[in-house]
Design an enzyme around this catalytic site. Structure first.
Site, mmCIF file in Angstrom:
data_model
loop_
_atom_site.group_PDB
_atom_site.id
_atom_site.type_symbol
_atom_site.label_atom_id
_atom_site.label_comp_id
_atom_site.label_asym_id
_atom_site.label_seq_id
_atom_site.Cartn_x
_atom_site.Cartn_y
_atom_site.Cartn_z
ATOM 1 N N VAL A 1 0.830 -1.204 0.000
ATOM 2 C CA VAL A 1 0.000 0.000 0.000
ATOM 3 C C VAL A 1 0.870 1.263 0.000
ATOM 4 O O VAL A 1 0.355 2.374 -0.055
ATOM 5 C CB VAL A 1 -0.993 0.012 1.186
ATOM 6 C CG1 VAL A 1 -1.961 -1.162 1.082
ATOM 7 C CG2 VAL A 1 -0.264 -0.008 2.534
ATOM 8 N N HIS B 1 -3.998 -4.328 -3.067
ATOM 9 C CA HIS B 1 -4.412 -4.006 -1.696
ATOM 10 C C HIS B 1 -4.645 -2.512 -1.491
ATOM 11 O O HIS B 1 -4.801 -2.066 -0.353
ATOM 12 C CB HIS B 1 -3.382 -4.544 -0.684
ATOM 13 C CG HIS B 1 -3.388 -6.047 -0.585
ATOM 14 N ND1 HIS B 1 -2.430 -6.775 0.086
ATOM 15 C CD2 HIS B 1 -4.274 -6.971 -1.067
ATOM 16 C CE1 HIS B 1 -2.706 -8.076 -0.006
ATOM 17 N NE2 HIS B 1 -3.815 -8.211 -0.695
ATOM 18 N N THR C 1 7.639 -11.486 -0.946
ATOM 19 C CA THR C 1 6.361 -11.759 -0.286
ATOM 20 C C THR C 1 6.437 -13.098 0.426
ATOM 21 O O THR C 1 7.050 -14.040 -0.077
ATOM 22 C CB THR C 1 5.161 -11.738 -1.269
ATOM 23 O OG1 THR C 1 3.977 -12.144 -0.557
ATOM 24 C CG2 THR C 1 5.368 -12.633 -2.473
ATOM 25 N N GLU D 1 14.375 -15.346 2.520
ATOM 26 C CA GLU D 1 14.307 -16.687 3.111
ATOM 27 C C GLU D 1 13.332 -17.553 2.322
ATOM 28 O O GLU D 1 12.617 -17.052 1.451
ATOM 29 C CB GLU D 1 13.870 -16.587 4.574
ATOM 30 C CG GLU D 1 12.548 -15.885 4.740
ATOM 31 C CD GLU D 1 12.267 -15.470 6.176
ATOM 32 O OE1 GLU D 1 13.224 -15.252 6.935
ATOM 33 O OE2 GLU D 1 11.081 -15.388 6.512
HETATM 34 P P1 OAD Z 1 5.274 -10.150 4.674
HETATM 35 O O1 OAD Z 1 5.756 -9.262 5.751
HETATM 36 O O2 OAD Z 1 4.329 -11.233 5.049
HETATM 37 O O3 OAD Z 1 6.491 -10.822 3.947
HETATM 38 C C1 OAD Z 1 7.601 -10.086 3.520
HETATM 39 C C2 OAD Z 1 8.547 -11.051 2.876
HETATM 40 O O4 OAD Z 1 9.632 -10.299 2.364
HETATM 41 C C3 OAD Z 1 9.140 -12.078 3.829
HETATM 42 O O5 OAD Z 1 9.005 -13.370 3.254
HETATM 43 C C4 OAD Z 1 10.607 -11.692 3.966
HETATM 44 O O6 OAD Z 1 11.473 -12.808 4.071
HETATM 45 C C5 OAD Z 1 10.833 -10.966 2.652
HETATM 46 N N1 OAD Z 1 11.880 -9.915 2.670
HETATM 47 C C6 OAD Z 1 12.230 -9.062 3.668
HETATM 48 N N2 OAD Z 1 13.176 -8.209 3.273
HETATM 49 C C7 OAD Z 1 13.475 -8.532 1.985
HETATM 50 C C8 OAD Z 1 14.368 -8.023 1.011
HETATM 51 N N3 OAD Z 1 15.184 -6.999 1.275
HETATM 52 N N4 OAD Z 1 14.377 -8.606 -0.214
HETATM 53 C C9 OAD Z 1 13.565 -9.665 -0.492
HETATM 54 N N5 OAD Z 1 12.695 -10.180 0.381
HETATM 55 C C10 OAD Z 1 12.632 -9.629 1.607
HETATM 56 O O7 OAD Z 1 4.641 -9.202 3.548
HETATM 57 P P2 OAD Z 1 3.666 -9.579 2.348
HETATM 58 O O8 OAD Z 1 3.958 -10.926 1.812
HETATM 59 O O9 OAD Z 1 3.681 -8.446 1.419
HETATM 60 O O10 OAD Z 1 -2.077 -7.363 3.640
HETATM 61 O O11 OAD Z 1 2.276 -9.636 3.082
HETATM 62 C C11 OAD Z 1 1.124 -9.861 2.331
HETATM 63 C C12 OAD Z 1 -0.021 -9.102 2.922
HETATM 64 O O12 OAD Z 1 -0.165 -9.443 4.304
HETATM 65 C C13 OAD Z 1 0.175 -7.592 2.954
HETATM 66 O O13 OAD Z 1 -0.187 -6.978 1.750
HETATM 67 C C14 OAD Z 1 -0.725 -7.189 4.063
HETATM 68 C C15 OAD Z 1 -0.277 -8.210 5.055
HETATM 69 O O14 OAD Z 1 -1.028 -8.413 6.158
HETATM 70 C C16 OAD Z 1 -3.064 -6.652 4.188
HETATM 71 O O15 OAD Z 1 -2.852 -5.789 5.020
HETATM 72 C C17 OAD Z 1 -4.418 -7.012 3.669
#
Ligand code: OAD
Length: 263
Positions: free
Chosen positions: A118, A134, A207, A234
């Site tokens: 977002v 989203h 993600t 990871e």
């Molecule tokens: P998450 O916080 O669940 O996941 C983030 C991912 O990014 C994790 O798997 C980390 O390992 C990875 N990560 C962190 N730093 C990184 C980097 N520098 N390079 C590559 N990867 C990295 O976030 P989302 O998957 O986006 O929804 O979460 C999905 C949805 O859940 C969000 O849009 C939100 C949340 O609750 C709503 O609010 C509806």
């Protein structure tokens, strides 16, 4: 890793349709907190208290305090090298010298970017063909879905004056124009996202691959014959299913991939 990077670069170079799904990890290097990581937002807060229609119904001020705090954090964040590579691939020149690779977009390559984020960082990097499934934290809409306020409006004030802010049309409460847990994605967004799974390469970046329907897209793409890849710090539930899983920061791997895939 460099072998796998080379394989993915070759696939991207040969692709006619490239679809990229991003999550919070792509913005991590810009200083945006993720949700499920070590310092993730859902480690300190409960989604049920802050990101559901029921939470807003119960305590709109609490929900808004959290969104206002997040807007304050995001206001100082800038797109990073990962956003710039994706923007360049989508056909845009970020114009800040951060990425000098040639765009991958030619007459024969179509790039679609689907983001769960977002924050506005893909937009600010100049990404084209972007679907924000989203929503945007910088947009508000009428909680009562009044005739004029339902479509939403932009409000970039940080902090907001009064919490909860009001709908300028009917005076009722405004809400963040984001998709909360328990809410459906916009049907046009879902349709375009599903259509984009018919591609040659589907790349998922940063993600955790646990929130549906976004998490299902890579599997849809694979079923339709796409080459699938993941970039993440990871392993995730998607790692075992994709053709190539690259572990590392998106802000590091994407520029390396861009160099290798250069047309
Ligand atoms: P998450 O916080 O669940 O996941 C983030 C991912 O990014 C994790 O798997 C980390 O390992 C990875 N990560 C962190 N730093 C990184 C980097 N520098 N390079 C590559 N990867 C990295 O976030 P989302 O998957 O986006 O929804 O979460 C999905 C949805 O859940 C969000 O849009 C939100 C949340 O609750 C709503 O609010 C509806």
């Amino acid at each position: 890793m460099s072998d796998q990077l080379g394989v993915l670069a070759d696939r991207i170079r040969a692709a006619r349709r490239l679809t990229i799904l991003t999550g919070a990890g792509i913005s991590a290097a810009s200083g945006v907190p993720t949700f499920r990581g070590e310092d993730g937002l859902w480690r300190r807060h409960r989604a049920e208290d802050l990101a559901t229609p029921e939470a807003f119904e119960r305590n709109p001020r609490l929900v808004w305090e959290w969104y206002d705090w997040r807007r304050g954090k995001l206001a100082g964040c800038r797109p990073n090298a990962g956003h710039h590579v994706i923007a360049a691939w989508s056909g845009s020149d970020p114009g800040d010298g951060s990425y000098r690779g040639r765009t991958l977009v030619t007459d024969r390559l179509k790039v679609v970017v689907i983001t769960q984020n977002v924050d506005d960082l893909h937009v600010r990097a100049g990404t084209r063909n972007l679907i924000r499934i989203h929503g945007s934290i910088w947009e508000l809409s009428c909680w009562d879905t009044c005739a004029k306020g339902a479509a939403g409006w932009r409000d970039e004030r940080v902090p907001l004056d009064d919490l909860p802010p009001r709908c300028p049309h009917c005076g009722g409460f405004a809400r963040p124009a984001v998709v909360w847990f328990g809410e459906a994605l916009r049907t046009d967004h879902l349709r375009v996202a599903l259509e984009a799974t018919a591609c040659d390469v589907f790349l998922t970046v940063g993600t955790s691959a646990v929130v549906y329907p976004a998490a299902g897209l890579v599997h849809d793409a694979r079923r339709q014959g796409a080459f699938t890849a993941e970039i993440n710090l990871e392993a995730t539930p998607a790692s075992a299913a994709v053709d190539v899983a690259l572990q590392g920061g998106a802000e590091v791997i994407l520029p390396r991939l861009a160099e290798l895939a250069r047309l």
